[in-house]
Design a protein around this motif. Sequence first.
Motif, PDB file in Angstrom:
ATOM      1  N   UNK A 179       7.505   2.780   6.927  1.00  0.00           N
ATOM      2  CA  UNK A 179       6.195   2.276   6.238  1.00  0.00           C
ATOM      3  C   UNK A 179       5.978   0.880   6.056  1.00  0.00           C
ATOM      4  N   UNK A 180       7.135   0.439   5.486  1.00  0.00           N
ATOM      5  CA  UNK A 180       7.307  -1.179   5.066  1.00  0.00           C
ATOM      6  C   UNK A 180       7.224  -2.017   6.425  1.00  0.00           C
ATOM      7  N   UNK A 181       7.744  -1.409   7.592  1.00  0.00           N
ATOM      8  CA  UNK A 181       7.905  -2.068   8.917  1.00  0.00           C
ATOM      9  C   UNK A 181       6.263  -1.876   9.405  1.00  0.00           C
ATOM     10  N   UNK A 182       5.553  -0.929   9.094  1.00  0.00           N
ATOM     11  CA  UNK A 182       4.158  -0.708   9.627  1.00  0.00           C
ATOM     12  C   UNK A 182       3.303  -1.807   8.847  1.00  0.00           C
ATOM     13  N   UNK A 183       3.526  -1.967   7.555  1.00  0.00           N
ATOM     14  CA  UNK A 183       2.699  -2.853   6.787  1.00  0.00           C
ATOM     15  C   UNK A 183       3.008  -4.271   7.037  1.00  0.00           C
ATOM     16  N   UNK A 207       0.922  -1.287   0.012  1.00  0.00           N
ATOM     17  CA  UNK A 207      -0.075  -0.123  -0.117  1.00  0.00           C
ATOM     18  C   UNK A 207       0.858   1.185  -0.052  1.00  0.00           C
ATOM     19  N   UNK A 208       0.735   2.092  -1.071  1.00  0.00           N
ATOM     20  CA  UNK A 208       1.616   3.294  -1.080  1.00  0.00           C
ATOM     21  C   UNK A 208       1.239   4.183   0.001  1.00  0.00           C
ATOM     22  N   UNK A 226      -0.215   6.962   7.882  1.00  0.00           N
ATOM     23  CA  UNK A 226       0.632   6.301   6.626  1.00  0.00           C
ATOM     24  C   UNK A 226       1.235   7.243   5.631  1.00  0.00           C
ATOM     25  N   UNK A 227       1.854   8.393   6.411  1.00  0.00           N
ATOM     26  CA  UNK A 227       2.381   9.601   5.573  1.00  0.00           C
ATOM     27  C   UNK A 227       3.872   9.663   6.128  1.00  0.00           C
TER      28      UNK A 227
END
Length: 284
Positions: A167-171, A101-102, A132-133
Amino acid sequence: MRWKGGRRSDNVEDRRGMSVAKGAAGGGIGVVLIAVVAMLLGVDPSQILNQFTAPDSTSQNSATTTTGKISDELGEFVSVVLADTEDTWHELFRQMGRTYTEPKLVLFTGAVQSACGYAQSATGPFYCSGDQKVYIDLGFYNDLKERFKAPGDFAQAYVIAHEIGHHVQNLLGILPQVHEARSQADKATANALLVKLELQADCLAGVWAYHADKARQVVETGDVEEALRAASSIGDDRLQMQAQGYVVPDAFTHGTSEQRARWFTQGIKSGNPNMCNTFQAKNL
């Protein structure tokens, strides 16, 4: 870095020049500490920011956010780098059997309101999992060049790639797990977990660089050295020494200069996200 002519991302929100909600006045050592921490590449700053600033609900924005329409060269550069991270992580997530998710990337000047709280430019670039920003005042790049002696476009790209790493860690579910564990831990343990989180983001930034160069030949001579210089220039040991003249390892939140450079190197040499598991590493 070879970036001109690259695809631009549609996920850039340009809030530069907008007025934002003003925070409550503050001062004293707390603000000084925030200024010291500011230049570190951060993640979810709300726990710190909300203690010192609070939005004024009567303030109004003076301009409309522009999404995906950037005309200045530095803004275009950020847009191209963001697009490159999108291309890289879409493919890597596909290989994992997942969907990427971008995130959005917000450009601002002075201060900004995020889902993680009100932040001033001194906070430095940060990722907010609440919306997610990624948020960045491009004036940070001047600090990177002048204050931290880490100039160069690839050094600037590293900053973005590091925040995208969060963000990758979050996803992947890593970020919320770490936040939960930190909330139940003592201060020293919580800081140690944050160091592992940040070093992993450095490694993931290296993974991006590996695949971006393999697919699009973006790396030029001297670029890797630029990124390593940037990573090492914002190590906790170096920043603490500059700020207070001595080092307190238990207060580290991002890792030493050597650790940050070494984990970025781990990522750019391997190109494998699985090689970025700082949480199981015997030696950071």
